[in-house]
Design an enzyme around this catalytic site. Structure first.
Site, PDB file in Angstrom:
ATOM      1  N   ASN A  50      -0.630   7.462  28.857  1.00 32.37           N
ATOM      2  CA  ASN A  50      -0.408   6.742  30.112  1.00 32.37           C
ATOM      3  C   ASN A  50      -1.098   7.542  31.217  1.00 32.37           C
ATOM      4  OD1 ASN A  50       0.527   5.468  32.391  1.00 32.37           O
ATOM      5  ND2 ASN A  50       2.655   6.132  32.152  1.00 32.37           N
ATOM      6  N   LYS A  92      -1.570   6.746  34.241  1.00 35.34           N
ATOM      7  CA  LYS A  92      -0.963   6.517  35.562  1.00 35.34           C
ATOM      8  C   LYS A  92      -2.056   6.276  36.617  1.00 35.34           C
ATOM      9  CE  LYS A  92       2.860   9.389  34.097  1.00 35.34           C
ATOM     10  NZ  LYS A  92       4.056  10.103  34.476  1.00 35.34           N
ATOM     11  N   HIS A 113       8.506   1.184  32.899  1.00 37.05           N
ATOM     12  CA  HIS A 113       8.369   2.633  33.108  1.00 37.05           C
ATOM     13  C   HIS A 113       9.259   3.057  34.283  1.00 37.05           C
ATOM     14  CE1 HIS A 113       6.661   6.555  33.935  1.00 37.05           C
ATOM     15  NE2 HIS A 113       6.109   6.515  32.742  1.00 37.05           N
ATOM     16  N   GLU A 133       8.802   5.014  36.611  1.00 37.25           N
ATOM     17  CA  GLU A 133       8.127   5.072  37.917  1.00 37.25           C
ATOM     18  C   GLU A 133       8.039   3.681  38.536  1.00 37.25           C
ATOM     19  OE1 GLU A 133       4.667   7.225  36.595  1.00 37.25           O
ATOM     20  OE2 GLU A 133       5.880   9.028  36.315  1.00 37.25           O
ATOM     21  N   GLU A 171      12.253   7.725  27.287  1.00 38.97           N
ATOM     22  CA  GLU A 171      11.679   8.648  28.254  1.00 38.97           C
ATOM     23  C   GLU A 171      12.752   9.082  29.254  1.00 38.97           C
ATOM     24  OE1 GLU A 171       7.174   8.267  28.542  1.00 38.97           O
ATOM     25  OE2 GLU A 171       8.015   6.902  30.001  1.00 38.97           O
ATOM     26  N   GLY A 211       6.929  14.488  33.649  1.00 38.37           N
ATOM     27  CA  GLY A 211       6.115  15.264  34.572  1.00 38.37           C
ATOM     28  C   GLY A 211       6.756  16.548  35.060  1.00 38.37           C
ATOM     29  N   SER A 227       6.934  14.963  29.193  1.00 43.03           N
ATOM     30  CA  SER A 227       6.405  16.339  29.093  1.00 43.03           C
ATOM     31  C   SER A 227       6.014  16.729  27.671  1.00 43.03           C
ATOM     32  CB  SER A 227       7.403  17.335  29.689  1.00 43.03           C
ATOM     33  OG  SER A 227       7.557  17.121  31.084  1.00 43.03           O
TER      34      SER A 227
HETATM   35  C1  PEP Z   1       5.109   9.169  31.208  1.00 44.18           C
HETATM   36  O1  PEP Z   1       4.878   8.982  32.376  1.00 44.18           O
HETATM   37  O2  PEP Z   1       5.297   8.196  30.464  1.00 44.18           O
HETATM   38  C2  PEP Z   1       5.178  10.546  30.722  1.00 44.18           C
HETATM   39  C3  PEP Z   1       5.740  10.733  29.568  1.00 44.18           C
HETATM   40  O3  PEP Z   1       4.660  11.507  31.529  1.00 44.18           O
HETATM   41  P1  PEP Z   1       4.533  13.082  31.193  1.00 44.18           P
HETATM   42  O4  PEP Z   1       4.034  13.204  29.779  1.00 44.18           O
HETATM   43  O5  PEP Z   1       3.553  13.595  32.195  1.00 44.18           O
HETATM   44  O6  PEP Z   1       5.884  13.658  31.333  1.00 44.18           O
END
Ligand code: PEP
Length: 264
Positions: free
Chosen positions: A18, A20, A106, A108, A176, A182, A219
């Site tokens: 992803n 973003k 998601h 976000e 998630e 992040g 992460s």
């Molecule tokens: C995500 O945004 O789906 C995600 C898992 O981000 P990150 O790997 O940066 O934590």
């Protein structure tokens, strides 16, 4: 020439990137090209690869991965299939471009755009109707985790989005934890296993989607990929920050491939 991935086989692992709201056009093309270059042996080992670039770069990314074993998907779609929704992207548009999947729900999007469970459900419905695989994100906030509500929250989000049309072939769930995205923090292995087991319990009760893949996201790095991907019910990863670094994303994908060749 490698075959493009159709993402429909629940027995394959899935590593999704992803991107973003990152990268400029030339960087996105270079990254998609780099992933396609090493994709064939990873796919041959049973790992699907999915890249989700920003919407303006989707067509170029699809062109860049041609000849590789990589699928391209959107980061979001609107709940409706068309209409007066300035700036939004419709699932049939993604499908018409050659996208195979779309991320929905998601955290976000839930946070920045106040997306509710019913709205996310409508997105899943529209995505599946358009012929896309819906990658449904669920996850608890830190407050919810600290209150011991993880299973309750993620199963509520999944139940709310589990449409009639969902099957093993067109639904992927991504667990998630919001606080892990992040941040460089990841849940304890037992907590990932517990959340995935709770989600599997919901899916298992729904025949056509009973074997849908459940990914872990939050992460994931080249360093922690093995320990996360080896956990029961973890069928792959949704990778944010680390998917922007070609070598690191490759290391994560190759870890998934190695685990399939030598099950833990
Ligand atoms: C995500 O945004 O789906 C995600 C898992 O981000 P990150 O790997 O940066 O934590």
């Amino acid at each position: 020439m490698a075959q493009p991935i159709d993402l429909a086989d629940p027995d394959r692992s899935l590593i999704a990137g992803n991107w973003k709201m990152n990268l400029l056009h030339a960087e996105a093309v270079a990254l998609a090209t780099a992933v396609a270059a090493w994709s064939a042996p990873v796919a041959a080992a049973g790992v699907d690869l999915l890249l989700c670039p920003p919407a303006p770069f989707l067509a170029s990314a699809i062109g860049a991965v041609a000849g590789g074993a990589v699928a391209v998907g959107g980061q979001d779609c609107h709940a409706k299939a068309s209409g007066a929704h300035t700036g939004d992207v419709a699932a049939p548009m993604l499908a018409s471009l050659g996208c195979r999947a779309v991320i929905v729900g998601h955290s976000e999007r839930r946070r920045d755009h106040r997306e509710t469970d019913p709205f996310v459900r409508a997105k899943v419905e529209t995505a599946i109707a358009a012929g896309l695989v819906a990658v449904l994100c669920v996850g608890e906030t830190l407050e919810e985790r600290d209150a011991g509500q993880t299973a309750q929250v993620v199963t509520r989000q999944l139940r709310a989005a589990l449409v009639e049309a969902a099957t093993d072939a067109n639904l992927v769930v991504a667990y998630e934890p919001v606080w892990a995205i992040g941040t460089g923090r990841t849940p304890a292995p037992g907590d990932v296993v517990a959340a995935h087991a709770a989600l599997r319990g919901i899916l298992a009760a729904r025949g056509p989607a009973s074997r849908a893949r459940i990914l872990y996201g939050g992460s994931v790095t080249a360093q922690n990929a093995r320990s996360l991907l080896a956990l029961p019910e973890v069928a792959g990863a949704l990778v944010g920050g680390a998917s922007l670094k070609a070598a690191e994303f490759r290391a994560i994908a190759e870890t998934a491939a190695a685990l399939r060749r030598q099950p833990a």
